[in-house]
Design an enzyme around this catalytic site. Structure first.
Site, PDB file in Angstrom:
ATOM      1  N   ASN A  50      37.797  37.088  46.289  1.00 51.74           N
ATOM      2  CA  ASN A  50      38.261  35.764  45.862  1.00 51.74           C
ATOM      3  C   ASN A  50      39.794  35.807  45.866  1.00 51.74           C
ATOM      4  OD1 ASN A  50      38.873  33.363  44.627  1.00 51.74           O
ATOM      5  ND2 ASN A  50      38.004  33.904  42.623  1.00 51.74           N
ATOM      6  N   TRP A  51      40.353  35.292  46.933  1.00 53.78           N
ATOM      7  CA  TRP A  51      41.825  35.361  47.065  1.00 53.78           C
ATOM      8  C   TRP A  51      42.527  34.395  46.115  1.00 53.78           C
ATOM      9  CZ3 TRP A  51      43.190  35.444  53.051  1.00 53.78           C
ATOM     10  CH2 TRP A  51      42.735  36.651  53.598  1.00 53.78           C
ATOM     11  N   LYS A  52      41.787  33.450  45.555  1.00 56.15           N
ATOM     12  CA  LYS A  52      42.389  32.403  44.726  1.00 56.15           C
ATOM     13  C   LYS A  52      43.510  31.701  45.520  1.00 56.15           C
ATOM     14  CE  LYS A  52      40.849  34.992  40.763  1.00 56.15           C
ATOM     15  NZ  LYS A  52      41.004  35.345  39.362  1.00 56.15           N
TER      16      LYS A  52
ATOM     17  N   HIS B 218      33.619  28.928  39.015  1.00 53.79           N
ATOM     18  CA  HIS B 218      34.533  29.985  38.572  1.00 53.79           C
ATOM     19  C   HIS B 218      35.185  29.558  37.259  1.00 53.79           C
ATOM     20  CE1 HIS B 218      37.981  32.649  38.357  1.00 53.79           C
ATOM     21  NE2 HIS B 218      37.319  33.452  39.169  1.00 53.79           N
TER      22      HIS B 218
ATOM     23  N   GLU C 279      38.098  29.690  36.213  1.00 58.54           N
ATOM     24  CA  GLU C 279      39.358  28.941  36.355  1.00 58.54           C
ATOM     25  C   GLU C 279      39.077  27.474  36.686  1.00 58.54           C
ATOM     26  OE1 GLU C 279      41.135  31.700  39.143  1.00 58.54           O
ATOM     27  OE2 GLU C 279      41.175  33.180  37.527  1.00 58.54           O
TER      28      GLU C 279
ATOM     29  N   GLU D 222      31.076  36.986  35.244  1.00 56.35           N
ATOM     30  CA  GLU D 222      32.505  37.241  35.090  1.00 56.35           C
ATOM     31  C   GLU D 222      32.929  36.920  33.664  1.00 56.35           C
ATOM     32  OE1 GLU D 222      34.735  37.187  39.047  1.00 56.35           O
ATOM     33  OE2 GLU D 222      34.650  35.134  38.365  1.00 56.35           O
TER      34      GLU D 222
ATOM     35  N   GLY E  95      41.456  39.129  35.597  1.00 46.46           N
ATOM     36  CA  GLY E  95      42.896  39.244  35.786  1.00 46.46           C
ATOM     37  C   GLY E  95      43.624  39.870  34.608  1.00 46.46           C
TER      38      GLY E  95
ATOM     39  N   SER F 257      38.481  42.212  36.821  1.00 44.04           N
ATOM     40  CA  SER F 257      39.291  43.436  36.889  1.00 44.04           C
ATOM     41  C   SER F 257      38.567  44.626  37.519  1.00 44.04           C
ATOM     42  CB  SER F 257      39.829  43.801  35.499  1.00 44.04           C
ATOM     43  OG  SER F 257      40.691  42.775  35.033  1.00 44.04           O
TER      44      SER F 257
ATOM     45  N   GLY G 165      39.021  39.718  42.523  1.00 39.96           N
ATOM     46  CA  GLY G 165      40.210  38.865  42.608  1.00 39.96           C
ATOM     47  C   GLY G 165      41.411  39.682  43.038  1.00 39.96           C
ATOM     48  N   GLY G 166      42.233  40.083  42.067  1.00 40.89           N
ATOM     49  CA  GLY G 166      43.488  40.782  42.352  1.00 40.89           C
ATOM     50  C   GLY G 166      43.377  41.916  43.364  1.00 40.89           C
TER      51      GLY G 166
HETATM   52  P1  PGA Z   1      40.124  39.748  38.997  1.00 44.80           P
HETATM   53  O1  PGA Z   1      39.464  38.327  39.302  1.00 44.80           O
HETATM   54  O2  PGA Z   1      39.393  40.761  39.856  1.00 44.80           O
HETATM   55  O3  PGA Z   1      41.562  39.596  39.388  1.00 44.80           O
HETATM   56  O4  PGA Z   1      39.927  40.024  37.557  1.00 44.80           O
HETATM   57  C1  PGA Z   1      38.092  38.189  39.481  1.00 44.80           C
HETATM   58  C2  PGA Z   1      37.747  36.737  39.685  1.00 44.80           C
HETATM   59  O5  PGA Z   1      38.363  35.880  39.050  1.00 44.80           O
HETATM   60  O6  PGA Z   1      36.847  36.398  40.477  1.00 44.80           O
END
Ligand code: PGA
Length: 250
Positions: free
Chosen positions: A9-11, A94, A96, A166, A172, A211, A232-233
């Site tokens: 997930n590059w966001k 998600h 967010e 999640e 994050g 994470s 994500g990250g």
């Molecule tokens: P993260 O994000 O790996 O940076 O914690 C995961 C996500 O939001 O899908």
């Protein structure tokens, strides 16, 4: 029997240049037939990534969609458009999107139906906030988030869906759920699905996200009900993402 899935997930990250380098490294170094690999770039870069992965098994997905097929919805992207660009998956619900863009369970369910109707595999994200965990409401929250979708879309729709657990407090933040904490919730999610249909529950892939990194991936993926990760990250760093994919290839 459940093939692991590692989803990036590059966001809202990337440029034409950095995408090319990142995907170039993945294409060159990832050859794992036993693992499904999915990249969800920002929508404006889907075509670019599509051309970079076209000769590989790497799948493409959107990060959200609008539940309508077309029309006067300025700025929005439909399931049919994602499909048209070569996507086979879409991340939905998600945290967010739920928190920053106020997506409700009903809204996520409508998007889920649109995804399935277009032939996209939804990756339905669920998870509790820190406050909800501290108040011991984790299972209640997850049960609500899943049941709302099952109620509207039907359990049969989960034949072609993925669930991602999640915990919001782990996204994050560098704080990962322990493998045991995650396994407990994954088993509970499978139980919720099994209440509707045991065979579908047994076949549904449940990813962990929050994470995940190169150091913790293997112990998470070793758990019985953890079928991969939503990353994500670490998905923006080629070496880390490659290690995470390799950790799923056990
Ligand atoms: P993260 O994000 O790996 O940076 O914690 C995961 C996500 O939001 O899908």
């Amino acid at each position: 029997m459940r093939k692991p899935l590692i989803a990036a997930n590059w966001k809202m990250n990337g440029t034409l240049e950095t995408n090319q380098k990142l995907v170039g490294a993945l294409v060159e170094q990832l050859n794992l037939p036993a693992v499904d690999i999915l990249i969800c770039p920002p929508a404006v870069y889907i075509s670019q990534v599509q051309s970079l992965v076209s000769k590989t098994d790497i799948r493409l997905g959107g990060q959200t969609l609008n539940q309508h097929d077309a029309g006067a919805f300025t700025g929005e992207i439909s399931a049919l458009m994602l499909k048209d660009l070569g996507c086979s998956y879409v991340i939905l619900g998600h945290s967010e999107r739920r928190t920053i863009y106020a997506e409700t369970d009903a809204c996520v369910a409508a998007k889920f139906i649109a995804a399935v109707a277009a032939g996209l595999v939804p990756v339905l994200c669920v998870g509790e906030t820190l406050e909800e965990r501290q108040q011991e409401k984790t299972l209640q929250v997850i049960e609500r988030q899943i049941s709302e979708v099952v109620k509207v879309a039907g359990i049969e729709a989960f034949k072609n869906a993925v669930v991602a657990y999640e915990p919001v407090w782990a996204i994050g933040t560098g704080k990962t759920a322990t493998p045991e904490q995650a396994q407990d919730i994954h088993a509970a999610i499978r139980g919720i699905l099994a209440n509707a249909n045991a065979a579908i529950a047994a076949a549904t892939r449940i990813l962990y996200g929050g994470s995940v990194n190169a150091a913790n991936a293997a112990t998470l993926f070793a758990e019985q009900d953890i079928d991969g990760g939503l990353i994500g990250g670490a998905s923006l760093k080629p070496d880390d993402f490659i290690s995470i994919c390799q950790a799923a290839d056990a």
